[in-house]
Design a protein around this motif. Sequence first.
Motif, PDB file in Angstrom:
ATOM      1  N   PHE A 468       0.838  -1.199   0.000  1.00 47.74           N
ATOM      2  CA  PHE A 468       0.000   0.000   0.000  1.00 47.74           C
ATOM      3  C   PHE A 468       0.878   1.255   0.000  1.00 47.74           C
ATOM      4  N   LEU A 469       0.585   2.152  -0.936  1.00 50.39           N
ATOM      5  CA  LEU A 469       1.280   3.434  -1.110  1.00 50.39           C
ATOM      6  C   LEU A 469       2.774   3.260  -1.444  1.00 50.39           C
ATOM      7  N   ALA A 470       3.120   2.099  -2.008  1.00 52.08           N
ATOM      8  CA  ALA A 470       4.505   1.848  -2.415  1.00 52.08           C
ATOM      9  C   ALA A 470       4.572   1.648  -3.925  1.00 52.08           C
ATOM     10  N   LYS A 471       5.645   2.142  -4.525  1.00 51.17           N
ATOM     11  CA  LYS A 471       5.809   1.984  -5.974  1.00 51.17           C
ATOM     12  C   LYS A 471       6.432   0.633  -6.317  1.00 51.17           C
ATOM     13  N   ASP A 472       7.412   0.217  -5.526  1.00 47.84           N
ATOM     14  CA  ASP A 472       8.163  -0.987  -5.872  1.00 47.84           C
ATOM     15  C   ASP A 472       8.125  -2.091  -4.814  1.00 47.84           C
ATOM     16  N   MET A 473       8.002  -1.728  -3.548  1.00 45.85           N
ATOM     17  CA  MET A 473       8.060  -2.727  -2.477  1.00 45.85           C
ATOM     18  C   MET A 473       6.910  -3.728  -2.606  1.00 45.85           C
ATOM     19  N   LYS A 474       7.240  -5.023  -2.625  1.00 45.80           N
ATOM     20  CA  LYS A 474       6.234  -6.069  -2.779  1.00 45.80           C
ATOM     21  C   LYS A 474       5.730  -6.552  -1.416  1.00 45.80           C
ATOM     22  N   ILE A 475       4.467  -6.923  -1.383  1.00 43.38           N
ATOM     23  CA  ILE A 475       3.880  -7.466  -0.158  1.00 43.38           C
ATOM     24  C   ILE A 475       4.621  -8.743   0.253  1.00 43.38           C
ATOM     25  N   SER A 476       4.983  -9.555  -0.722  1.00 45.41           N
ATOM     26  CA  SER A 476       5.700 -10.799  -0.424  1.00 45.41           C
ATOM     27  C   SER A 476       7.009 -10.523   0.307  1.00 45.41           C
ATOM     28  N   SER A 477       7.706  -9.458  -0.095  1.00 47.49           N
ATOM     29  CA  SER A 477       8.977  -9.106   0.566  1.00 47.49           C
ATOM     30  C   SER A 477       8.748  -8.718   2.014  1.00 47.49           C
ATOM     31  N   LEU A 478       7.682  -7.956   2.266  1.00 44.87           N
ATOM     32  CA  LEU A 478       7.386  -7.535   3.642  1.00 44.87           C
ATOM     33  C   LEU A 478       7.008  -8.726   4.512  1.00 44.87           C
ATOM     34  N   GLU A 514       5.156  -0.001   3.897  1.00 45.54           N
ATOM     35  CA  GLU A 514       6.477   0.224   4.460  1.00 45.54           C
ATOM     36  C   GLU A 514       6.359   0.990   5.780  1.00 45.54           C
ATOM     37  N   GLN A 515       7.257   0.702   6.693  1.00 51.96           N
ATOM     38  CA  GLN A 515       7.183   1.289   8.030  1.00 51.96           C
ATOM     39  C   GLN A 515       7.273   2.818   7.989  1.00 51.96           C
ATOM     40  N   ALA A 516       8.109   3.336   7.085  1.00 52.65           N
ATOM     41  CA  ALA A 516       8.253   4.795   6.980  1.00 52.65           C
ATOM     42  C   ALA A 516       6.931   5.446   6.614  1.00 52.65           C
ATOM     43  N   ARG A 532      -2.743  14.460   1.029  1.00 50.93           N
ATOM     44  CA  ARG A 532      -1.338  14.862   1.086  1.00 50.93           C
ATOM     45  C   ARG A 532      -0.499  14.047   0.088  1.00 50.93           C
ATOM     46  N   VAL A 533      -0.820  12.764  -0.078  1.00 50.26           N
ATOM     47  CA  VAL A 533      -0.108  11.938  -1.064  1.00 50.26           C
ATOM     48  C   VAL A 533      -0.310  12.506  -2.471  1.00 50.26           C
ATOM     49  N   LYS A 534      -1.560  12.854  -2.808  1.00 46.70           N
ATOM     50  CA  LYS A 534      -1.839  13.426  -4.130  1.00 46.70           C
ATOM     51  C   LYS A 534      -1.103  14.748  -4.323  1.00 46.70           C
ATOM     52  N   GLU A 535      -1.088  15.527  -3.282  1.00 46.16           N
ATOM     53  CA  GLU A 535      -0.398  16.828  -3.357  1.00 46.16           C
ATOM     54  C   GLU A 535       1.104  16.625  -3.574  1.00 46.16           C
ATOM     55  N   GLN A 536       1.678  15.685  -2.886  1.00 44.34           N
ATOM     56  CA  GLN A 536       3.118  15.426  -3.021  1.00 44.34           C
ATOM     57  C   GLN A 536       3.462  14.860  -4.403  1.00 44.34           C
ATOM     58  N   SER A 546       6.024   6.445  -2.000  1.00 44.69           N
ATOM     59  CA  SER A 546       7.047   6.427  -3.049  1.00 44.69           C
ATOM     60  C   SER A 546       6.412   6.453  -4.440  1.00 44.69           C
ATOM     61  N   ILE A 547       5.082   6.526  -4.486  1.00 42.17           N
ATOM     62  CA  ILE A 547       4.361   6.560  -5.763  1.00 42.17           C
ATOM     63  C   ILE A 547       4.551   7.929  -6.423  1.00 42.17           C
ATOM     64  N   ASP A 548       4.763   7.924  -7.760  1.00 42.05           N
ATOM     65  CA  ASP A 548       5.112   9.173  -8.439  1.00 42.05           C
ATOM     66  C   ASP A 548       4.096   9.639  -9.483  1.00 42.05           C
TER      67      ASP A 548
END
Length: 596
Positions: A468-478, A514-516, A532-536, A546-548
């Motif tokens: 969630f809200l990550a561009k590259d980090m996979k759920i499987s990795s977490l 991601e924890q961050a 705020r995510v959309k604004e960023q 990390s989504i762009d």
Amino acid sequence: MAKYSVHQQPVETLLSWIKSGEIAIPEIQRPFVWKSAKVRDLIDSLYQGFPVGYIITWRNPDVKLKNGELSAGKKVLIDGQQRITALTAAIVGQRVLNKNYKEINIRISFNPLTETFDVLNKAYENSPEWINNINPIINDEISITKAIKQYLTENPEADEDLIEERIENLKRIKNKQVGIIELDHSLDIDTVTEIFIRINQKGVVLSNADFVMSKIAADEQHGGNKMRKLVDYFCRLIVDKEFNKHIIDNDKEFAAHEYYKGLKWMANGSDDLYVPDYIDVLRVSFTYKFSRGKFSDLVALLSGRNFETRSYEDEIAERSYQTLSEGLNDFTNQTNYQRFIMLVKSSGLIHQKLISSRNSLNFAYVLYLKLRKDGKSETDIQHFVKRWLVMSLLIGRYSGSSESAIDEDIKQINEKGIEAYLQQMEQAHLGQGFWDFGLVSDLETSSINNNAYNVYLAAQCNGNATAFLAKDMKISSLIEQRGDVHHIFPKKYLNKHNYAPRLYNQVANFVYTEQATNIKVGMMPPQDYMARVKEQITQGVRDISSIDSEETLKENLVINDIPVSIMQADYSQYEDFLKERRQLMAKKIKQYYEQL
């Protein structure tokens, strides 16, 4: 007719029975777990003439040999193994395996002046008042006259009559009585188990698998004792690679056996998903080769039971041991084992915590081995095993009376074939009502050990979904990194608005992120942090997420089955959000299942 007999026998007789094999002590039962001080207390109780409890034996049935003669069945020790091991260690001097599978000596020392027993240590070893080791005296390795003379020489001020009396009392330990309850061979396993639990004050759980392990460990004629080692050693090697050195150094006979050649790969292999114990190994091997699910049947077959004539025949026992041996070899075979683990992981079930039913995994391995033996194509094996595994998890197939369900399933698969029986199970349990209502209801829970939720996570891993809200980090990795789930509606935010833990900890409110990101979201309501995510994204800043791009953000919500209503959601829409997300999660699970 009595189903058991109760009698007393002197320690010396009991130990002689064990030595002669009249009472079979499984060669490598569970390691000796008593502390040395408890062995001391047992010896002291015998010396004082105190009762030391009963041991329980179960006589194997008489077996009809090929020439028509009857062979008397051995008595197998069911309860009291720790006490018997303590006696053989202290009195006979036999080395025992500790919890780390290391062979150790337990030496009990005796002070005749104070009539005190204790575990030998350096202080007692250097003290003339203490007899360092009681077993040479009790076991007739040294004459009582010599023992008394030697003690008086080292303790010249001691009362000769007193010392003589107490060393003679020490020697009489082997004449002290031990109670034996002998259960008749006609009793079935369930009855024996019930008797055990009622007699054993601690209510120790005795499983039917324990009977099987005792049964095979006590058998030398058909190589059962080595099969027992195969099971124990394989399970130990999965979690302790250093144990391989113990086998090579301390069990050279087994290290030269074909069984060791078949399992030694695990000394360098890895398995952090299945990690079977001895019950799992037995269950899979037995069900796969015998097409039965009840351990009581295995005990009967290993005893030579002819179910048609209700008699016991050596030929059946011999054939049953050979069949079990084949099953154990197939279970521990490196190719079989590793390919099965890979198959399970490729379904998305990549971590132990996603598989709450061990017997679902066991039966999947049974099915895998069976379909390979039947010559099914690799494609078919993958399809049927994955489907069966996920189906059994979703419906909790083995959560209740698992033995009965396993027994029924393997027999139905043999009779109808896997394709027809799987289709029958799907029609009975996975109809449209299940997908639209039953599964949605199953997801209404705050338990992360819920089968439906875990299968949902498997679906996410299988689809290589991003967090969630990550561009590259996979759920499987977490999941593999033991990452934690986080709340879409922050729990402190919901708690502030009087939502109880049962509500804010609903699995439909959980995502992997991601924890961050989780830290930066803090207590913000979804409408605030999503704005705020959309604004960023517009500003080209990567802070919360990390989504762009907004397109990637929309895809991320779809991938994580999060309703678009989250963009404007606050606590007042929380319960509606949960209902909508449960439906989306159920839809994802259905799509995942259908493509397996």
